[in-house]
Design a protein around this motif. Sequence first.
Motif, mmCIF file in Angstrom:
data_model
loop_
_atom_site.group_PDB
_atom_site.id
_atom_site.type_symbol
_atom_site.label_atom_id
_atom_site.label_comp_id
_atom_site.label_asym_id
_atom_site.label_seq_id
_atom_site.Cartn_x
_atom_site.Cartn_y
_atom_site.Cartn_z
ATOM 1 N N MET A 71 0.842 -1.186 0.000
ATOM 2 C CA MET A 71 0.000 0.000 0.000
ATOM 3 C C MET A 71 0.880 1.240 0.000
ATOM 4 S SD MET A 71 -3.075 1.172 2.609
ATOM 5 C CE MET A 71 -2.039 1.334 4.070
ATOM 6 N N GLU A 72 0.531 2.184 -0.848
ATOM 7 C CA GLU A 72 1.201 3.478 -0.870
ATOM 8 C C GLU A 72 0.411 4.454 -0.007
ATOM 9 O OE1 GLU A 72 3.124 3.205 -5.380
ATOM 10 O OE2 GLU A 72 1.400 4.488 -5.003
ATOM 11 N N VAL A 73 1.102 5.118 0.910
ATOM 12 C CA VAL A 73 0.460 6.034 1.852
ATOM 13 C C VAL A 73 0.749 7.473 1.432
ATOM 14 C CG1 VAL A 73 0.338 6.786 4.254
ATOM 15 C CG2 VAL A 73 0.678 4.359 3.712
ATOM 16 N N TYR A 74 -0.296 8.228 1.162
ATOM 17 C CA TYR A 74 -0.167 9.632 0.777
ATOM 18 C C TYR A 74 -0.819 10.553 1.811
ATOM 19 C CZ TYR A 74 1.253 7.864 -3.793
ATOM 20 O OH TYR A 74 1.920 7.227 -4.805
ATOM 21 N N ALA A 75 -1.106 10.020 2.983
ATOM 22 C CA ALA A 75 -1.760 10.814 4.028
ATOM 23 C C ALA A 75 -0.860 11.977 4.439
ATOM 24 C CB ALA A 75 -2.064 9.936 5.237
ATOM 25 N N PRO A 115 -3.597 10.560 -10.458
ATOM 26 C CA PRO A 115 -4.677 11.514 -10.742
ATOM 27 C C PRO A 115 -5.835 11.394 -9.752
ATOM 28 C CG PRO A 115 -3.895 10.529 -12.777
ATOM 29 C CD PRO A 115 -3.245 9.761 -11.662
ATOM 30 N N ILE A 116 -6.125 10.170 -9.317
ATOM 31 C CA ILE A 116 -7.211 9.952 -8.362
ATOM 32 C C ILE A 116 -6.798 10.437 -6.977
ATOM 33 C CG2 ILE A 116 -8.876 8.284 -7.501
ATOM 34 C CD1 ILE A 116 -8.820 8.654 -10.579
ATOM 35 N N VAL A 117 -5.552 10.179 -6.615
ATOM 36 C CA VAL A 117 -5.009 10.689 -5.348
ATOM 37 C C VAL A 117 -5.156 12.204 -5.288
ATOM 38 C CG1 VAL A 117 -2.843 11.122 -4.097
ATOM 39 C CG2 VAL A 117 -3.391 8.816 -4.882
ATOM 40 N N GLU A 118 -4.738 12.865 -6.349
ATOM 41 C CA GLU A 118 -4.754 14.334 -6.358
ATOM 42 C C GLU A 118 -6.173 14.873 -6.216
ATOM 43 O OE1 GLU A 118 -2.797 15.401 -9.949
ATOM 44 O OE2 GLU A 118 -0.831 14.662 -9.292
ATOM 45 N N PHE A 119 -7.120 14.263 -6.923
ATOM 46 C CA PHE A 119 -8.488 14.771 -6.860
ATOM 47 C C PHE A 119 -9.063 14.645 -5.455
ATOM 48 C CE2 PHE A 119 -13.032 13.935 -6.740
ATOM 49 C CZ PHE A 119 -13.503 15.132 -7.246
ATOM 50 N N TYR A 120 -8.983 13.460 -4.880
ATOM 51 C CA TYR A 120 -9.590 13.266 -3.559
ATOM 52 C C TYR A 120 -8.842 14.034 -2.472
ATOM 53 C CZ TYR A 120 -13.017 9.899 -5.207
ATOM 54 O OH TYR A 120 -14.085 9.318 -5.850
ATOM 55 N N ARG A 121 -7.539 14.149 -2.609
ATOM 56 C CA ARG A 121 -6.781 14.933 -1.623
ATOM 57 C C ARG A 121 -7.218 16.393 -1.664
ATOM 58 N NH1 ARG A 121 -0.614 14.078 -2.181
ATOM 59 N NH2 ARG A 121 -0.998 15.141 -4.148
ATOM 60 N N GLU A 122 -7.416 16.927 -2.857
ATOM 61 C CA GLU A 122 -7.842 18.316 -2.987
ATOM 62 C C GLU A 122 -9.265 18.529 -2.477
ATOM 63 O OE1 GLU A 122 -7.277 19.566 -7.002
ATOM 64 O OE2 GLU A 122 -5.095 19.243 -6.945
ATOM 65 N N PHE A 158 -4.749 6.775 -0.128
ATOM 66 C CA PHE A 158 -3.905 5.587 -0.095
ATOM 67 C C PHE A 158 -4.150 4.815 -1.393
ATOM 68 C CE2 PHE A 158 -5.325 6.841 4.052
ATOM 69 C CZ PHE A 158 -4.241 6.689 4.904
ATOM 70 N N ILE A 159 -3.137 4.117 -1.875
ATOM 71 C CA ILE A 159 -3.287 3.258 -3.057
ATOM 72 C C ILE A 159 -2.895 1.844 -2.677
ATOM 73 C CG2 ILE A 159 -2.522 2.753 -5.404
ATOM 74 C CD1 ILE A 159 -1.871 5.680 -5.779
ATOM 75 N N ILE A 160 -3.726 0.872 -3.048
ATOM 76 C CA ILE A 160 -3.373 -0.525 -2.837
ATOM 77 C C ILE A 160 -2.867 -1.128 -4.142
ATOM 78 C CG2 ILE A 160 -5.791 -1.227 -3.153
ATOM 79 C CD1 ILE A 160 -5.123 -3.641 -1.306
ATOM 80 N N MET A 161 -1.654 -1.637 -4.100
ATOM 81 C CA MET A 161 -1.071 -2.342 -5.230
ATOM 82 C C MET A 161 -1.251 -3.835 -4.950
ATOM 83 S SD MET A 161 -0.014 0.310 -6.934
ATOM 84 C CE MET A 161 1.226 -0.191 -8.127
ATOM 85 N N TYR A 162 -2.435 -4.336 -5.248
ATOM 86 C CA TYR A 162 -2.809 -5.705 -4.919
ATOM 87 C C TYR A 162 -2.143 -6.685 -5.888
ATOM 88 C CZ TYR A 162 -6.089 -4.463 -8.625
ATOM 89 O OH TYR A 162 -6.629 -4.013 -9.806
#
Length: 288
Positions: free
Chosen positions: A15-19, A47-54, A60-64
Amino acid sequence: MKKILLSETNPDAYMEVYAEPSEKAKPAVLIYPGGGYYALSDTERLPIVEFYRENGFQTFIIMYSIGIHAHYPDPLTEGSKAVWEIRKNAGEYCVNPDQITLVGFSAGAHAATMLANLWHKDISRKGTDIPEGGNRPNATVTGYTPTTFEDFYIKFPDAMKLELGNPESGPKNLLGGKESGFEEFSSMTTIGMISKLTPPAFLWKTTADFPESSLEYALACKKNGVDYELHIFNDDSRCAAMEFDQKRAVNYNPNFEKNTQMWPEMSVNWLRKIYNLYVLKSAYEGDK
């Protein structure tokens, strides 16, 4: 960004943590990129990280597990570990532990709905020390979601030919071994798993992207008393992600219909309703 390993056998599952630091707890989104279970698409990551963070979410991203590592229940267990990691460390990540949403696309949307419907089953926590309910997602937002697998080769008749040349592609990799509980394609169909324990669901697709399964998923939610919102956009294009957003797109495509381009904001509005946030984006400006 930091990485949290989710598998003892597959180092590519993490999992990538961008919190980011915040004076108050925020809702969280755990993003499942698509890619047919043989890749993880870049278009459905940052792109999804940026939108929801804003828009006031911790991200967070899961690399399953994918390809030859995608045998279930592994992707399911990895999702459980990711949700528990966020919930267990909610204080560190500045997250409200009761507002964890799975945001999935294509194969990632399928993996998200698997966890959404099996989180209360022992198989979802097998081999872990996750307490009962610790892996429960509070909502799902899924785009172009495949929720049936029995008809996969009917929808994609060239898939068998492709699999012969690429052993890491195709749904056959999802099937587990004996006693896994996932030996048949029918065990991957999430529509039949929906119950009153399924978290609220926001579903969206275009008319070009096999909308029937999302219609059936929404109907099953209704029958089980699960909150849901469904959008089928009249659009000849598939797999929009945020490729219509020139600022964020990996491969900018302006041809998606205007209504399709509204799905991200609509999902945020819905989540605010589900979580009773009712706050404007400007309220989060001081946390950035």
